[in-house]
Design a protein around this motif. Sequence first.
Motif, PDB file in Angstrom:
ATOM      1  N   LEU A  78      39.676  37.302  38.471  1.00 29.75           N
ATOM      2  CA  LEU A  78      40.194  36.098  39.122  1.00 29.75           C
ATOM      3  C   LEU A  78      41.119  35.331  38.168  1.00 29.75           C
ATOM      4  CD1 LEU A  78      37.060  34.825  41.083  1.00 29.75           C
ATOM      5  CD2 LEU A  78      39.072  36.001  41.999  1.00 29.75           C
ATOM      6  N   GLY A  79      40.732  35.270  36.898  1.00 30.52           N
ATOM      7  CA  GLY A  79      41.588  34.632  35.894  1.00 30.52           C
ATOM      8  C   GLY A  79      42.910  35.367  35.735  1.00 30.52           C
ATOM      9  N   ALA A  81      44.389  37.184  38.035  1.00 33.74           N
ATOM     10  CA  ALA A  81      45.180  36.905  39.240  1.00 33.74           C
ATOM     11  C   ALA A  81      45.846  35.545  39.123  1.00 33.74           C
ATOM     12  CB  ALA A  81      44.290  36.966  40.485  1.00 33.74           C
ATOM     13  N   ALA A  82      45.117  34.565  38.623  1.00 34.78           N
ATOM     14  CA  ALA A  82      45.690  33.225  38.446  1.00 34.78           C
ATOM     15  C   ALA A  82      46.845  33.248  37.447  1.00 34.78           C
ATOM     16  CB  ALA A  82      44.610  32.241  37.982  1.00 34.78           C
ATOM     17  N   LEU A  85      49.855  34.713  39.168  1.00 28.21           N
ATOM     18  CA  LEU A  85      50.423  33.809  40.173  1.00 28.21           C
ATOM     19  C   LEU A  85      51.143  32.622  39.544  1.00 28.21           C
ATOM     20  CD1 LEU A  85      47.619  33.880  42.870  1.00 28.21           C
ATOM     21  CD2 LEU A  85      49.922  34.842  43.052  1.00 28.21           C
ATOM     22  N   MET A  86      50.706  32.204  38.362  1.00 31.87           N
ATOM     23  CA  MET A  86      51.323  31.056  37.690  1.00 31.87           C
ATOM     24  C   MET A  86      52.457  31.466  36.753  1.00 31.87           C
ATOM     25  SD  MET A  86      47.984  28.599  37.063  1.00 31.87           S
ATOM     26  CE  MET A  86      47.735  29.231  35.458  1.00 31.87           C
ATOM     27  N   LYS A 173      53.133  39.274  42.811  1.00 35.61           N
ATOM     28  CA  LYS A 173      52.226  38.821  43.873  1.00 35.61           C
ATOM     29  C   LYS A 173      51.304  39.943  44.351  1.00 35.61           C
ATOM     30  CE  LYS A 173      54.677  34.821  45.630  1.00 35.61           C
ATOM     31  NZ  LYS A 173      55.852  34.604  44.875  1.00 35.61           N
ATOM     32  N   ALA A 176      48.677  40.397  41.746  1.00 40.41           N
ATOM     33  CA  ALA A 176      47.739  39.268  41.786  1.00 40.41           C
ATOM     34  C   ALA A 176      46.760  39.416  42.945  1.00 40.41           C
ATOM     35  CB  ALA A 176      48.496  37.951  41.900  1.00 40.41           C
ATOM     36  N   LEU A 180      42.823  39.728  42.638  1.00 38.44           N
ATOM     37  CA  LEU A 180      41.998  38.776  43.383  1.00 38.44           C
ATOM     38  C   LEU A 180      40.934  39.521  44.186  1.00 38.44           C
ATOM     39  CD1 LEU A 180      41.667  35.755  44.140  1.00 38.44           C
ATOM     40  CD2 LEU A 180      43.223  36.181  46.034  1.00 38.44           C
TER      41      LEU A 180
END
Length: 193
Positions: A78-79, A81-82, A85-86, A173, A176, A180
Amino acid sequence: MISLTVTALVFGVVFLAELPDKTALAGLVLGTRYRASYVFAGVAAAFLLHVVLAVAAGSVLTLLPQQLVHAITGVLFLGGAAVLLMKKDGEDEEVRKPRDQSFWKVSGAGFMLILVAEFGDLTQIMTANLAARYDDPLSVGLGAVLALWAVAGLGIVGGKALMKRVPLALITKIAAVLMLGLGVWSLWEAISG
């Protein structure tokens, strides 16, 4: 025995995560300045070393209770993926030019660039997570190193053409979303197991 399913899954996830990374762009820059085979030799050796280290770290995680491993890998996915995305478009690093074009200078420059840039990078951490998750170091290592080599080859040889056809933002994306999904799945297994 190698699991083709695990190898293919790892290949896909690592390939998509590495494609928009700064090292793909660095490979592209080195490939436009120097002999592609020399650059690839150095880059491939550095990626192999990183995968061996990541798989070894992930294999150590398999000694922990399975629910804890699923929870840790879920949070890390999850980290990751973040982070993807950022990520800002256009992140790039300057590449120094070796003074001569010999095999050892060019491949050494590629090796050192990747060795430094990729240490503790998202794909190395992801490879360790996948090694812990699947407890299949050979399949995970094979999938990861083939993905990293494929991205390096694309970056060195055909990066410019690929970048014109497939937007990096889309690739980022997709990677990510995959991470996710893996994160949610791992956390679900940790909670339900």
